[in-house]
Design a protein around this motif. Sequence first.
Motif, mmCIF file in Angstrom:
data_model
loop_
_atom_site.group_PDB
_atom_site.id
_atom_site.type_symbol
_atom_site.label_atom_id
_atom_site.label_comp_id
_atom_site.label_asym_id
_atom_site.label_seq_id
_atom_site.Cartn_x
_atom_site.Cartn_y
_atom_site.Cartn_z
ATOM 1 N N THR C 5 0.808 -1.214 0.000
ATOM 2 C CA THR C 5 0.000 0.000 0.000
ATOM 3 C C THR C 5 0.846 1.271 0.000
ATOM 4 N N ARG C 366 -6.689 5.391 12.215
ATOM 5 C CA ARG C 366 -5.779 4.324 11.790
ATOM 6 C C ARG C 366 -5.506 4.391 10.294
ATOM 7 N N ALA C 367 -6.558 4.781 9.502
ATOM 8 C CA ALA C 367 -6.339 4.810 8.066
ATOM 9 C C ALA C 367 -5.377 5.933 7.697
ATOM 10 N N ARG C 369 -3.197 7.264 9.724
ATOM 11 C CA ARG C 369 -1.927 6.860 10.285
ATOM 12 C C ARG C 369 -1.202 5.977 9.282
ATOM 13 N N ALA C 370 -1.967 5.067 8.675
ATOM 14 C CA ALA C 370 -1.367 4.115 7.748
ATOM 15 C C ALA C 370 -0.802 4.844 6.537
ATOM 16 N N ALA C 373 2.378 6.756 7.614
ATOM 17 C CA ALA C 373 3.477 5.836 7.887
ATOM 18 C C ALA C 373 3.948 5.211 6.583
ATOM 19 N N GLY C 374 2.994 4.938 5.700
ATOM 20 C CA GLY C 374 3.345 4.348 4.419
ATOM 21 C C GLY C 374 4.279 5.240 3.645
#
Lengths: 279, 342, 389
Positions: C5, C366-367, C369-370, C373-374
């Motif tokens: 992702t 969380r989305a 955050r993802a 972080a991605g």
Amino acid sequence: MPDLAKDTAAPAPGTGEALLRLEGVTLRFGGVVAVNDVSFEIRRGEILGLIGPNGAGKTSCFNALTGVYQPTSGQVVFDGRPLGRRKRYQINRLGIARTFQNIRLFQNMTARENVLVGADSHHRAGVLNSLLRLPLHRRETAEGNRRADELLELMDLGHRGDDLARNLSYGEQRRLEIARALATRPKLLCLDEPAAGFNPVEKQRLMDLIRRVRDMGNTVLLIEHDMRLVMGVTDRIVVLEFGKKIAEGTPEQIRNDPAVIAAYLGVDDDQLTDEEENL
Amino acid sequence: MPGTSPPSPLEPNRVVPLSTFLNLTFTGLVVGAIYGLFALGYTLVYGVLRLINFAHSEVFMWGSFAAVWMMTLLNARAGSGGPAAVLYLLLALLAAMAVSGAVALLVERVAYRRLREKKSPPLVALISAIGASFMLSEIMGLRDRIAGWLNLDGVLGDYVRPARENTQFVNPLPNATLLDVGGFQVRSTQLIVLVAALAMMIALEQFVRRSRLGRGVRAVSQDAEAAALMGVDQKRVVQLTFLLGGLMAGAAALLYLMHIGVTRYNVGFILGIKAFTAAVLGGIGNIRGALLGGLVLGLAENYGSQLFGSAWKDVVSFLLLVVVLLFRPTGLLGESLGKARA
Amino acid sequence: MSTSTTSTTSPKPERRTLGERWADLPKPVKIVVWLAVALFFYALPLLNPPLLSTPESDFGSVMFTVASYALVALGLNIVLGYAGLLDLGYVGFYAIGAYTVGVFGSLHGSLPFWLLIVLAVCISTASGLLLGAPTLRVRGDYLAIVTLGFGEIIRLVALNSEWLNQSRGIQDIPRPPDITIGGEPVFEVPRLLWDGLTATVDLGNTSAFLEFGLLDGVPYYWLALSVIILVLLGDVLLQDSRVGRAWEATREDEEAAELNGVPTFRYKLLAFAMGAFIGGLSGALFAARQGAINPETFTVQLSMLFLAAVVVGGQGNRWGALVGAAVVAYLPERFREFADFRVVVFGLLLLLLANFRPQGLLPPRRARRAQRAGKRLAELEGTEEGARA
């Protein structure tokens, strides 16, 4: 209850009394017998290897003793108590924790949160405690965080705590699974092919890690394809073929067991790795 | 229970004459066959995609309106009889099947295809289909307003009004009593509905079992990846699945109209839950299961309404759904479109 | 594999998002900001801002409707967003809350208002447990259909049961007791009257503190807003706790959660019951405001609108749920010609969002955050992967 910072010395490998016993466990799916009347025991403080060619029933066996499947007949006795019809989370709370062959982390939670979920398995704070931030909640939160720190550090993930599990590298994810399982304070840690997909350097590091976990007082059950890894790290080995136990003993004994050689070791290593890839 | 308790509402119905029981059984089978036909759309799509085709209820509803409008277009008169009546009904059947089939394909294209290609989680697909379902039903419920916007009110007046009330279906066939034995009656319409529904289902089963396209459907439902490797065009199989389900729902819609006589923009909602119940009851993904589930549901509903009053009919079928999901979630015949056998 | 992702956008200088800046503010500042925001929302119907205000219906009443949707959305967000359970019969709990107040406050009793609220909440929670206990073990998509049926059954029971007055519904539902001094309101709050962009204080049109009358919706809005704030507070505390983590883990991978000691069924049931609790509460407030209810209010369309509120906003994000509820409840009131078409429009919105933006307008923490972080990982990865190979 084994703690990370356990001060009692671990018993000499393989000499402790039985922690878990499989007593004539049979597992049948429709007409297929995946596990056929298998008995063996895992002793306190040892690293037991469970090996066998593909389709030998290793994972089924594993699933029977972690409560994913109910044995068709026979029973699993853990710490003196039959597992019976306990629910899976109850089996975990008794002290059996596991990792998965195909990694199953909570991908959208951070590494730390993953470990915290494991640590929570021994916590008791419910809605009321959490809503009112009562002392129990605060005490457990502090304890959980401390434990998460320790375990992440132990698994070389100290710097990754706030990253989402799915953003960790493959090796880190495998280690995080072990950390999460350890957080539930298991008496028995079951690792399902933890080295799958690892290169030799990573495998070596994993072996050291498994030994370290054992030296802290844990008992480890290891399913693994890689013979070198199994021979190098385990105290005893159980060999399955076609759902039956064909041998049990120290790595030395297994290496020289004719039945095992015929069933498994006759195949040379290259071929084994090929099979692995095809999984 | 104290002896002085007021008479239970069940009391008057305790003793049921045999003829009533037989009538309930027969009409239960008739309604059940319609449910079964309707349920095929759920079963087929679930078998192939492992997803609930939530908008299937509106596929049915649109088919029912197609049949009604065809009769309006033909200016049919109720009970006029003769060969013309048979022709009219066949035309209505054609219209219903065509419209339902088209709406089903539309649903596949708009609500499912993209998500299937992205391999989205089932709940996302379900939400997508819920959106499509409510749109389809509300567009029908607002058809008078839409026609007004388009200045077609004068032309379409008879077709669009009243948009939110029941719309009558004109059945040109007379409803003769074929059999009357001590109160047990068999009417011609009921018999036609029952026979037609069974015939459609047998035809579908034979198609899925014997034709090349049908084999593709079975292959995909057994193992989508293997089927793809063997050269089965998955996209076409999915389209075919929706189309077949839609055609059957269209047929079910006409039979429903012959039996009940009215439709409305939200008729699909409760009926959809029931057809879904029938599919689950028989074993979702199993074609014969859909029929069996439909018949069992039809009977249960009729007996239940005799026991508790007809107002509680829908509650009975809902409870049946819950009970089945709890105790036998794979249904009576198991889930196997792949095998397409009982 | 797991890092598929990661996006490949060109590295940008690290910019701190609004959220990160906010997180760094000292606590007292945060509290002050929160208080100011709360105050603004309390005052909103009286400020009557020109573009926001609804010309064709009483703005205070509209704001109450928005608030009651918002409350429902918060509840459904726990069920759908946190625990990942698609509940299509949420209107059932709303109806149970409303009917409890109606039945025991007017039709078959005259219990005091606050007791009615407590009773409504208890009964709807109990019905949530009763429905959830057998059905939460079934597959996720089956649960959707079972709950759909449940919502409709509740309506049918109300419609068919003599005891519940059938289609006549219930009238004269008690209003909340006024808080007055000797029969006079504690004080009266005037409204602003807008002429273009200049505002004047309109002393002739006031809202009494705290008098629950028939016409003025503002006091009800205040009440609902207060409830929302309490629920939000609980929501925040609960999500950041063992309970919230257990929900998240269960939604992510039920089996893995179970094998790591999470009694998943119990937590799903808990989420379901809490959802029912909040749904019932909202229904009770709705009944108290309307004064009259009938079965036709509680249709499946309403469930769909509730679902739309949560999905539009972003499942799992409480602020998203609030925004979604505001969109769903407010737009049809602001643009009346649109009101009849709202089910079509929000159906379309569900369809489009599921296909093109399943995470909703405001994706949960969380989305986001993802994604962040991605991006960071994409930059780091080159070096790390190279070292590994």
